[in-house]
Design a protein around this motif. Sequence first.
Motif, PDB file in Angstrom:
ATOM      1  N   PRO A  38       0.820  -1.218   0.000  1.00 19.98           N
ATOM      2  CA  PRO A  38       0.000   0.000   0.000  1.00 19.98           C
ATOM      3  C   PRO A  38       0.847   1.259   0.000  1.00 19.98           C
ATOM      4  O   PRO A  38       2.017   1.262   0.399  1.00 19.98           O
ATOM      5  CB  PRO A  38      -0.805  -0.134   1.294  1.00 19.98           C
ATOM      6  CG  PRO A  38       0.065  -0.943   2.179  1.00 19.98           C
ATOM      7  CD  PRO A  38       0.767  -1.923   1.292  1.00 19.98           C
ATOM      8  N   ASP A  39       0.216   2.347  -0.456  1.00 20.71           N
ATOM      9  CA  ASP A  39       0.865   3.654  -0.412  1.00 20.71           C
ATOM     10  C   ASP A  39       0.608   4.362   0.918  1.00 20.71           C
ATOM     11  O   ASP A  39       1.396   5.209   1.321  1.00 20.71           O
ATOM     12  CB  ASP A  39       0.327   4.532  -1.546  1.00 20.71           C
ATOM     13  CG  ASP A  39       0.491   3.874  -2.903  1.00 20.71           C
ATOM     14  OD1 ASP A  39       1.621   3.844  -3.395  1.00 20.71           O
ATOM     15  OD2 ASP A  39      -0.508   3.369  -3.446  1.00 20.71           O
ATOM     16  N   VAL A  40      -0.520   4.006   1.580  1.00 20.87           N
ATOM     17  CA  VAL A  40      -0.947   4.724   2.784  1.00 20.87           C
ATOM     18  C   VAL A  40      -1.440   3.724   3.821  1.00 20.87           C
ATOM     19  O   VAL A  40      -2.109   2.739   3.479  1.00 20.87           O
ATOM     20  CB  VAL A  40      -2.088   5.727   2.449  1.00 20.87           C
ATOM     21  CG1 VAL A  40      -2.537   6.463   3.707  1.00 20.87           C
ATOM     22  CG2 VAL A  40      -1.653   6.704   1.368  1.00 20.87           C
ATOM     23  N   LEU A  41      -1.098   3.980   5.091  1.00 17.08           N
ATOM     24  CA  LEU A  41      -1.699   3.277   6.226  1.00 17.08           C
ATOM     25  C   LEU A  41      -2.497   4.284   7.035  1.00 17.08           C
ATOM     26  O   LEU A  41      -1.967   5.335   7.419  1.00 17.08           O
ATOM     27  CB  LEU A  41      -0.626   2.639   7.112  1.00 17.08           C
ATOM     28  CG  LEU A  41       0.166   1.452   6.571  1.00 17.08           C
ATOM     29  CD1 LEU A  41       1.114   0.935   7.645  1.00 17.08           C
ATOM     30  CD2 LEU A  41      -0.762   0.350   6.118  1.00 17.08           C
ATOM     31  N   LYS A  42      -3.768   3.950   7.289  1.00 22.16           N
ATOM     32  CA  LYS A  42      -4.606   4.831   8.092  1.00 22.16           C
ATOM     33  C   LYS A  42      -4.736   4.216   9.486  1.00 22.16           C
ATOM     34  O   LYS A  42      -5.313   3.139   9.652  1.00 22.16           O
ATOM     35  CB  LYS A  42      -5.969   5.019   7.436  1.00 22.16           C
ATOM     36  CG  LYS A  42      -5.883   5.627   6.036  1.00 22.16           C
ATOM     37  CD  LYS A  42      -7.243   6.094   5.531  1.00 22.16           C
ATOM     38  CE  LYS A  42      -7.689   7.352   6.226  1.00 22.16           C
ATOM     39  NZ  LYS A  42      -8.918   7.915   5.664  1.00 22.16           N
ATOM     40  N   ILE A  43      -4.174   4.909  10.455  1.00 21.59           N
ATOM     41  CA  ILE A  43      -4.185   4.431  11.841  1.00 21.59           C
ATOM     42  C   ILE A  43      -5.607   4.545  12.381  1.00 21.59           C
ATOM     43  O   ILE A  43      -6.211   5.627  12.366  1.00 21.59           O
ATOM     44  CB  ILE A  43      -3.203   5.246  12.702  1.00 21.59           C
ATOM     45  CG1 ILE A  43      -1.795   5.161  12.093  1.00 21.59           C
ATOM     46  CG2 ILE A  43      -3.199   4.740  14.130  1.00 21.59           C
ATOM     47  CD1 ILE A  43      -0.799   6.092  12.764  1.00 21.59           C
ATOM     48  N   ASP A  44      -6.154   3.441  12.854  1.00 20.34           N
ATOM     49  CA  ASP A  44      -7.537   3.434  13.324  1.00 20.34           C
ATOM     50  C   ASP A  44      -7.711   4.363  14.521  1.00 20.34           C
ATOM     51  O   ASP A  44      -6.802   4.557  15.343  1.00 20.34           O
ATOM     52  CB  ASP A  44      -7.930   2.001  13.696  1.00 20.34           C
ATOM     53  CG  ASP A  44      -9.393   1.905  14.079  1.00 20.34           C
ATOM     54  OD1 ASP A  44     -10.235   2.073  13.191  1.00 20.34           O
ATOM     55  OD2 ASP A  44      -9.671   1.700  15.284  1.00 20.34           O
ATOM     56  N   LYS A  45      -8.919   4.914  14.631  1.00 19.43           N
ATOM     57  CA  LYS A  45      -9.187   5.893  15.688  1.00 19.43           C
ATOM     58  C   LYS A  45      -9.048   5.290  17.087  1.00 19.43           C
ATOM     59  O   LYS A  45      -8.790   6.013  18.059  1.00 19.43           O
ATOM     60  CB  LYS A  45     -10.575   6.490  15.505  1.00 19.43           C
ATOM     61  CG  LYS A  45     -11.717   5.488  15.570  1.00 19.43           C
ATOM     62  CD  LYS A  45     -13.036   6.153  15.273  1.00 19.43           C
ATOM     63  CE  LYS A  45     -14.187   5.153  15.296  1.00 19.43           C
ATOM     64  NZ  LYS A  45     -15.481   5.817  14.975  1.00 19.43           N
ATOM     65  N   SER A  46      -9.220   3.964  17.208  1.00 28.58           N
ATOM     66  CA  SER A  46      -9.064   3.354  18.533  1.00 28.58           C
ATOM     67  C   SER A  46      -7.639   3.506  19.038  1.00 28.58           C
ATOM     68  O   SER A  46      -7.406   3.644  20.254  1.00 28.58           O
ATOM     69  CB  SER A  46      -9.455   1.871  18.475  1.00 28.58           C
ATOM     70  OG  SER A  46      -8.601   1.157  17.590  1.00 28.58           O
ATOM     71  N   PHE A  47      -6.644   3.490  18.137  1.00 27.58           N
ATOM     72  CA  PHE A  47      -5.252   3.686  18.533  1.00 27.58           C
ATOM     73  C   PHE A  47      -4.965   5.158  18.782  1.00 27.58           C
ATOM     74  O   PHE A  47      -4.197   5.514  19.686  1.00 27.58           O
ATOM     75  CB  PHE A  47      -4.311   3.137  17.457  1.00 27.58           C
ATOM     76  CG  PHE A  47      -4.498   1.671  17.198  1.00 27.58           C
ATOM     77  CD1 PHE A  47      -4.183   0.733  18.167  1.00 27.58           C
ATOM     78  CD2 PHE A  47      -4.997   1.223  15.994  1.00 27.58           C
ATOM     79  CE1 PHE A  47      -4.356  -0.625  17.936  1.00 27.58           C
ATOM     80  CE2 PHE A  47      -5.180  -0.123  15.757  1.00 27.58           C
ATOM     81  CZ  PHE A  47      -4.866  -1.050  16.731  1.00 27.58           C
ATOM     82  N   THR A  48      -5.619   6.031  17.999  1.00 25.12           N
ATOM     83  CA  THR A  48      -5.440   7.469  18.213  1.00 25.12           C
ATOM     84  C   THR A  48      -5.992   7.880  19.576  1.00 25.12           C
ATOM     85  O   THR A  48      -5.368   8.658  20.310  1.00 25.12           O
ATOM     86  CB  THR A  48      -6.154   8.258  17.094  1.00 25.12           C
ATOM     87  OG1 THR A  48      -5.639   7.860  15.822  1.00 25.12           O
ATOM     88  CG2 THR A  48      -5.946   9.750  17.271  1.00 25.12           C
ATOM     89  N   HIS A  49      -7.152   7.336  19.958  1.00 28.23           N
ATOM     90  CA  HIS A  49      -7.764   7.687  21.236  1.00 28.23           C
ATOM     91  C   HIS A  49      -6.955   7.190  22.414  1.00 28.23           C
ATOM     92  O   HIS A  49      -7.084   7.706  23.537  1.00 28.23           O
ATOM     93  CB  HIS A  49      -9.188   7.121  21.303  1.00 28.23           C
ATOM     94  CG  HIS A  49     -10.124   7.740  20.316  1.00 28.23           C
ATOM     95  ND1 HIS A  49     -11.368   7.228  20.032  1.00 28.23           N
ATOM     96  CD2 HIS A  49      -9.997   8.852  19.534  1.00 28.23           C
ATOM     97  CE1 HIS A  49     -11.952   7.974  19.119  1.00 28.23           C
ATOM     98  NE2 HIS A  49     -11.136   8.968  18.807  1.00 28.23           N
ATOM     99  N   ALA A  50      -6.110   6.179  22.187  1.00 28.36           N
ATOM    100  CA  ALA A  50      -5.323   5.614  23.290  1.00 28.36           C
ATOM    101  C   ALA A  50      -4.079   6.434  23.600  1.00 28.36           C
ATOM    102  O   ALA A  50      -3.377   6.152  24.586  1.00 28.36           O
ATOM    103  CB  ALA A  50      -4.920   4.172  22.941  1.00 28.36           C
ATOM    104  N   ILE A  51      -3.775   7.441  22.761  1.00 21.53           N
ATOM    105  CA  ILE A  51      -2.583   8.258  22.987  1.00 21.53           C
ATOM    106  C   ILE A  51      -2.711   8.978  24.325  1.00 21.53           C
ATOM    107  O   ILE A  51      -3.740   9.569  24.639  1.00 21.53           O
ATOM    108  CB  ILE A  51      -2.406   9.269  21.835  1.00 21.53           C
ATOM    109  CG1 ILE A  51      -2.043   8.527  20.547  1.00 21.53           C
ATOM    110  CG2 ILE A  51      -1.337  10.304  22.184  1.00 21.53           C
ATOM    111  CD1 ILE A  51      -1.981   9.420  19.328  1.00 21.53           C
ATOM    112  N   GLY A  52      -1.664   8.931  25.108  1.00 24.61           N
ATOM    113  CA  GLY A  52      -1.664   9.591  26.417  1.00 24.61           C
ATOM    114  C   GLY A  52      -2.217   8.743  27.526  1.00 24.61           C
ATOM    115  O   GLY A  52      -2.339   9.213  28.657  1.00 24.61           O
ATOM    116  N   THR A  53      -2.578   7.506  27.224  1.00 27.06           N
ATOM    117  CA  THR A  53      -3.082   6.596  28.258  1.00 27.06           C
ATOM    118  C   THR A  53      -2.083   5.458  28.432  1.00 27.06           C
ATOM    119  O   THR A  53      -1.111   5.336  27.703  1.00 27.06           O
ATOM    120  CB  THR A  53      -4.450   6.021  27.853  1.00 27.06           C
ATOM    121  OG1 THR A  53      -4.275   5.120  26.749  1.00 27.06           O
ATOM    122  CG2 THR A  53      -5.402   7.132  27.427  1.00 27.06           C
ATOM    123  N   ASP A  54      -2.366   4.624  29.389  1.00 23.54           N
ATOM    124  CA  ASP A  54      -1.509   3.464  29.633  1.00 23.54           C
ATOM    125  C   ASP A  54      -2.018   2.222  28.909  1.00 23.54           C
ATOM    126  O   ASP A  54      -1.533   1.108  29.152  1.00 23.54           O
ATOM    127  CB  ASP A  54      -1.452   3.178  31.153  1.00 23.54           C
ATOM    128  CG  ASP A  54      -0.732   4.296  31.905  1.00 23.54           C
ATOM    129  OD1 ASP A  54       0.132   4.942  31.261  1.00 23.54           O
ATOM    130  OD2 ASP A  54      -1.057   4.513  33.074  1.00 23.54           O
TER     131      ASP A  54
END
Length: 524
Positions: free
Chosen positions: A435-451
């Motif tokens: 692929p040319d692009v990977l789209k990081i799923d929102k579940s991983f984005t929402h986990a930023i800053g958490t444990d």
Amino acid sequence: MQSAHWIVKQYLHKRILLCVLVALGVFSLTLGIGFILQRSENKQQIESYTLRAVTTMDKILRSLEKERIRLQPLIGKPCNDSLLQLRQQVATLKTARSIFLVKDGILYCSSAFGERDIPLRKLQPRLADSKPKIILTIDRSLVKGSPVLMQWFPAAQDDQNGVVIGINIDLVSEMILDPSPPLITRTSLNIDNAYYMDGVGITEQRLQRKGEMFYSQASRAYPFSIAVSGPSFWMLALRELPGRLPLALIFGLLFAWITWIATARRMSFSWEINMGIAQREFTLFCQPLLNTRAQRCDGVEILLRWNNPRLGPIAPDVFIPIAEAKNLILPLTRYVLNETAQQLHYFPADPKFHIGINAAAAHFRDDKLLLEDLNNLWFSVKPVVQLTIELTERDALHDVNSELLRELHSRKVQLAIDDFGTGNSSLSWLEKLHPDVLKIDKSFTHAIGTDAVNSTVTDIIIALGQRLNIELVAEGVETPEQANYLQRHGVHLLQGYLYAPPMPLAEFPQWLAKHNGPPPPVMP
């Protein structure tokens, strides 16, 4: 007020009537198609028969024509010197019954009788001629009164000198004039106004019974044609029709039973989706994709929304999985492609502007299916913008043809894996699709800053994309903290409510005009 019993009874009557109509329709259609196919087959067989006959006759005449090169040097030589060679040629050719040499209009040598002294026109008034000629006539030299086919070859366009070859018409009749009843009852060889039929002889008019079909095929190389006659195509097809009745009856009953089963079901959700596509109930939304490094909108992802007039608004998380399960995801994708292509005027005419459209793995199972849809629905409008196909991971992806990928890249179509890390065998998809692009799923984005474990997975996905030199897009960015973290880790293409919610396509130009500046600030 109508009772439930009455409604059920009416519905039952309609079902029975529909099944009967389907049975009769299929029964009639099967017989009709069978009749048409049989008629077409009869016609093709007759055309094939006459074409083979013409081709065979062409070969016979062509072989005799080649022999004139050997025979013409004999013209003018004494008959005793040429007789042996003439007889050898007759024995070799098999299709020739006799050969005559003509000098100054006099037939002076015959392979059958030897030396002769007869004016050629006395035997055959239509000979000689300054050009090669084929005649169908009555024999006046060997077996008087019998049909004969002759080929005349003049010497250097001289109508007084040449070679006459008498063709074995009995052999020709066996080879090309053998009827094939009941399709063909009469076959004839036609030259000028003479018709030769086996068992009939030569006539000046074709023998055709009233109501019979007549078909003629002319040679392109020589002046003759092969004609056939027999029962009409319609009559022959009608004779075969009774044999098709059992099959037509089986098909009629089968389709009636299928109709009965199909109408027994109440309106299903798959029917609702089909109705929604047909009635254009689905609406296209788009969500901008922000390039935080360049501080501009680089593209949009096309999203589908459905305000069902019968059931109310239905979320994509509800109707898309059902569409995939009911094999309706391809029509939905085609709907999105077509609607997007028709509304490209809402987007900048910039080849660097990306439009992402979601596709399912089913679109990649047939090597030509995706390309055909793109050619018919997307490339046909000659778009300027960059198309990105975003492949979802809900379904397992089978092997993808490398030629398909090369063709997509040659057409400048980018491939993106949507919701990466949440579906089937993400790593295997990287190997199959490149692929040319990977789209990081929102579940991983929402986990930023958490444990949460997903926070660690986010870092792994980012590192993987950077290591493989694949462009990364983060979905579901909603807070400045998330945006700041992603930018610090090298992810500069962001999508989410922090920048813009999904909006109707018609609202995008106005949003873009207001957001040409930098994106919302992020935490330092």
